[in-house]
Each structure stands twice: as structure tokens, then as C-alpha cells.
Scaffold this active site. Sequence first.
Site, short mmCIF file in Angstrom:
data_model
loop_
_atom_site.label_atom_id
_atom_site.label_comp_id
_atom_site.label_asym_id
_atom_site.label_seq_id
_atom_site.Cartn_x
_atom_site.Cartn_y
_atom_site.Cartn_z
N ARG A 88 0.83 -1.22 0.00
CA ARG A 88 0.00 0.00 0.00
C ARG A 88 0.86 1.27 0.00
O ARG A 88 0.42 2.32 -0.46
CB ARG A 88 -0.97 -0.01 1.19
N ASN A 90 1.89 6.08 -2.28
CA ASN A 90 2.48 7.38 -1.91
C ASN A 90 3.43 7.93 -2.96
O ASN A 90 4.08 8.95 -2.73
CB ASN A 90 3.23 7.26 -0.58
N HIS A 145 4.18 11.65 -3.39
CA HIS A 145 3.64 12.37 -2.24
C HIS A 145 4.71 12.88 -1.28
O HIS A 145 4.50 13.91 -0.63
CB HIS A 145 2.61 11.51 -1.49
N HIS A 183 4.23 16.60 -0.67
CA HIS A 183 3.94 17.15 0.66
C HIS A 183 4.98 18.17 1.07
O HIS A 183 4.66 19.20 1.67
CB HIS A 183 3.88 16.04 1.71
N1 LIG Z 1 -8.51 8.85 3.20
C1 LIG Z 1 -7.69 8.73 2.19
O1 LIG Z 1 -7.23 7.63 1.85
C2 LIG Z 1 -7.33 9.96 1.40
C3 LIG Z 1 -6.62 9.83 0.19
C4 LIG Z 1 -6.36 10.98 -0.54
C5 LIG Z 1 -6.79 12.22 -0.07
N2 LIG Z 1 -7.46 12.30 1.12
C6 LIG Z 1 -7.94 13.57 1.63
O2 LIG Z 1 -8.89 14.08 0.69
C7 LIG Z 1 -8.96 15.49 0.84
C8 LIG Z 1 -9.05 16.11 -0.53
O3 LIG Z 1 -10.21 15.64 -1.15
P1 LIG Z 1 -10.85 16.35 -2.43
O4 LIG Z 1 -9.78 16.63 -3.41
O5 LIG Z 1 -12.02 15.55 -2.83
O6 LIG Z 1 -11.26 17.78 -1.86
P2 LIG Z 1 -12.59 18.35 -1.17
O7 LIG Z 1 -13.32 17.32 -0.44
O8 LIG Z 1 -12.18 19.58 -0.44
O9 LIG Z 1 -13.46 18.79 -2.42
C9 LIG Z 1 -12.94 19.78 -3.27
C10 LIG Z 1 -13.97 20.88 -3.55
O10 LIG Z 1 -14.92 20.35 -4.46
C11 LIG Z 1 -16.24 20.65 -4.02
N3 LIG Z 1 -17.08 19.55 -4.49
C12 LIG Z 1 -17.12 18.29 -4.02
N4 LIG Z 1 -17.91 17.54 -4.81
C13 LIG Z 1 -18.38 18.35 -5.77
C14 LIG Z 1 -19.22 18.16 -6.89
N5 LIG Z 1 -19.71 16.95 -7.19
N6 LIG Z 1 -19.51 19.22 -7.69
C15 LIG Z 1 -18.97 20.45 -7.42
N7 LIG Z 1 -18.15 20.69 -6.38
C16 LIG Z 1 -17.86 19.65 -5.58
C17 LIG Z 1 -16.14 20.78 -2.54
O11 LIG Z 1 -17.12 21.63 -2.07
C18 LIG Z 1 -14.75 21.37 -2.35
O12 LIG Z 1 -14.82 22.76 -2.39
C19 LIG Z 1 -7.74 15.90 1.65
O13 LIG Z 1 -8.15 16.27 2.94
C20 LIG Z 1 -6.90 14.64 1.72
O14 LIG Z 1 -6.14 14.55 2.91
C21 LIG Z 1 -7.74 11.19 1.84
#
Ligand SMILES: NC(=O)c1ccc[n+]([C@@H]2O[C@H](COP(=O)([O-])OP(=O)(O)OC[C@H]3O[C@@H](n4cnc5c(N)ncnc54)[C@H](O)[C@@H]3O)[C@@H](O)[C@H]2O)c1
Length: 363
Positions: A243, A247, A250, A254
Site C-alpha cells: 500500500r 504514496n 507524495h 507534501h
Molecule cells: N482517506 C484517504 O485515503 C485519502 C486519500 C487521498 C486524499 N485524502 C484527503 O482528501 C482530501 C481532498 O479531497 P478532495 O480533493 O475531494 O477535496 P474536497 O473534499 O475539499 O473537495 C474539493 C472541492 O470540491 C467541491 N465539491 C465536491 N464535490 C463536488 C461536486 N460533485 N460538484 C462540485 N463541487 C464539488 C467541494 O465543495 C470542495 O470545495 C484531503 O483532505 C486529503 O487529505 C484522503
Amino acid sequence: MSLEKWPKIDVKADRSYPVFLGVSLEELGEFLHLQFEDVEHILIISHQVVADVYLDRLQKGLLDYRVNQIIVPAGEQEKSLERISQLTRAALECETDRKTLVIALGGGVIGDLAGFFASVFMRGIRLIQVPTTLLAQVDSSVGGKVAVNHPLGKNIIGAFYPPLAVWTDFSTLDSLPWEEVENGLAESIKHALIADRSLFEFFENEEERIKEREKSIWSEMVVRSSAVKVNIVSQDEREQGVRALLNLGHSFGHALETEMNYRGVTHGQGVSIGIAAASHLANAKGLMTIAEVDRIKQLLNRFGLPIMIPGQDPRALLERMQADKKNQGGRKILILPKGIGQAVVSRECTDQEILAAWKQVIS
Ligand SMILES: NC(=O)c1ccc[n+]([C@@H]2O[C@H](COP(=O)([O-])OP(=O)(O)OC[C@H]3O[C@@H](n4cnc5c(N)ncnc54)[C@H](O)[C@@H]3O)[C@@H](O)[C@H]2O)c1
């Protein structure tokens, strides 16, 4: 009625769960009826932008349940213990109990926040991920990592808390701004690079149709890219081995994001520049040819993802990598591509080599 009608791939882990791909928000209720007879109360956690467009569609299928929604503001800053505390209060006010099922409706921020909340509220209540960004659909909703941030580190307070299911409706991507699409593309291209050479070629061949948001091509992209994540997580849910390959890009990314204080560079852009740097390092280590490095950089570039950053100090960036969570005993652990379609964990990169890689991506 049967579960067969919904396309899915299973994560095969300690507790296996389905990742439904290409289903509709309206049908989630039907799935819940079939699968979880004792659910009476549903708590949807989302934010305004997403709720405005998709909440009604989701609720259409949930008419037989007592449903409450908690809407939180958008943004990474929401992944905090303060917000968990507020969610707890709001959840208690609407009589959330051990049998409640949480639906995380949103991108990676909502998935991580609502997921972490579900993991700790009354020592854990049921969770369904409904990802609405490309990044969340191909990456963050799968694999069970949930977390909030701390002033001293991103995702530093978290858990492995796999959902009961991931429910992915491709149509939610229709409203996603291109800048957000890029964040997901960076992760999808990374998936191709570490595990699926033919997916890499798909990105090369289908650039135009992807940019035009052609529906069938987007479905294929999400399914194939999610499949890489599902496959890796099924082999190593707790990140003891393979897994870690996810990364790729990253550690560099980061370092860049923190050095720039998360301003002026998105996560996807950081990952893209990180992939370019890791590819140069792989070339220096004899893991790929310079022609392959160029091919990777070209692909990223064709999707508008950057491969260079101006005006950064490579030594400061190297210093930032010192704090990487993957490091062991002061030694930097880096993920490097091995040709296109494979990757390796490398413990043997010297600071000199890493510095040289940084210099290749700083203009
Ligand atoms: N848990 C994990 O394995 C994992 C892996 C990668 C990233 N992450 C986390 O994910 C986060 C980033 O996620 P993201 O890129 O989805 O960002 P996000 O959740 O902030 O969404 C990005 C933007 O898109 C908007 N949005 C969401 N869905 C939409 C839609 N269908 N239509 C229009 N707008 C929409 C949201 O309002 C937001 O402003 C970070 O916090 C990161 O740490 C977690």
C-alpha cells in the site's frame, strides 16, 4: 430484488466491502433496505456546495428512514477536532445512537471528516461513503483511512475505519470544476504509473475525450483507476507493505505543499511535480530511461498538471522531507516508479540524489 444489478468491485480485507461503481444516488436507499434491515436513522454529513445539488436526489431513496443532515463548511480546515466536537453535539441533538448509519456525501474532506466521526462516535457507528469528487471516487473513499488534521500535522489523528460500502454515482462529477478534476487526475495517473501500464496508455490515447468529459470515457477512467486502489488495499489494508506504493510523488509533493504553506499549489499540482521528481530520481537509480521520464512528464503536462515549480530552494525542500511519516530511523523512504506500470520502495536514496531530483523540477 437483488444486489446483482449494481456493478461493483469488492475490497477483500479483514472485513470485505463492496465499492459500487456507476450507480445512482436515488438507489442507495434500496441497497440499504436489502442489506441492513435494522437501520432506522440515517445521518448525512455533507457541505453546502454538494448538498445544494445532490441532497434531494439522495433523499428521494431514503423516504422510509428518519433522516437528519449536518452541513459543514467546505475546506481542508474542517478536518479538525473542533469540528468533530461540533458534529458530536449536532448528532446528539438529533438523537443519533449506536444503530445510526452515517452517509458521507462529498469529496475527500467530507469522507475523512465524517469517516473519522463515525469511527469514534459511541466507539464506532456504521458508515457509507458517497464520494462526489474524482479524487474521492478513485482514491480516498476506498481503503478505510479516515482522519482529521492537527496544527502540527495533516491527517495525524486518524483511524483505519472501512465503510460498509462505497456508493459511487459518476453523474456527481458533472458539476466538478476542472481544477478539482486535476486533483483526481494526478492520483489516477499515479495509479496507472505504479500498477497498470495499459491504464497509462489509456490516458495517453484518450486525452481529448477525457478533457471533453465524455461520459463513457470518464466511467472507464474511474472504474480502472479505482480498481488499482481496490486491488492494492485488498493486499495490504494496513499499509504494512505494498500500500505504501500509493504514496508515489507524495513525499516530494507534501514537502512542496508545506514549504509553500499550502498556498499557490494544489494537492494535485504537488503530486504531479512530485511524480516528475520521483521519475528523475528513478532514472538516476537506473529504474527507468530518460525517455520514460519524458513520457510521464508529457502526459502530466497534457492534462494541465505542472512538472516544474519556479523559485523554490531545493535544500529547504529536502529539509522538509525529513518530517515525512514514512521515514524510518532517520532514513528517507521513497516510492520510485520502475518503468511505467510498476513501482518500488527505495531506502537507498542519498540526500545528494534527492537534491539533484529537486533541481530537475525547479525552474
Ligand atoms: N482517506 C484517504 O485515503 C485519502 C486519500 C487521498 C486524499 N485524502 C484527503 O482528501 C482530501 C481532498 O479531497 P478532495 O480533493 O475531494 O477535496 P474536497 O473534499 O475539499 O473537495 C474539493 C472541492 O470540491 C467541491 N465539491 C465536491 N464535490 C463536488 C461536486 N460533485 N460538484 C462540485 N463541487 C464539488 C467541494 O465543495 C470542495 O470545495 C484531503 O483532505 C486529503 O487529505 C484522503
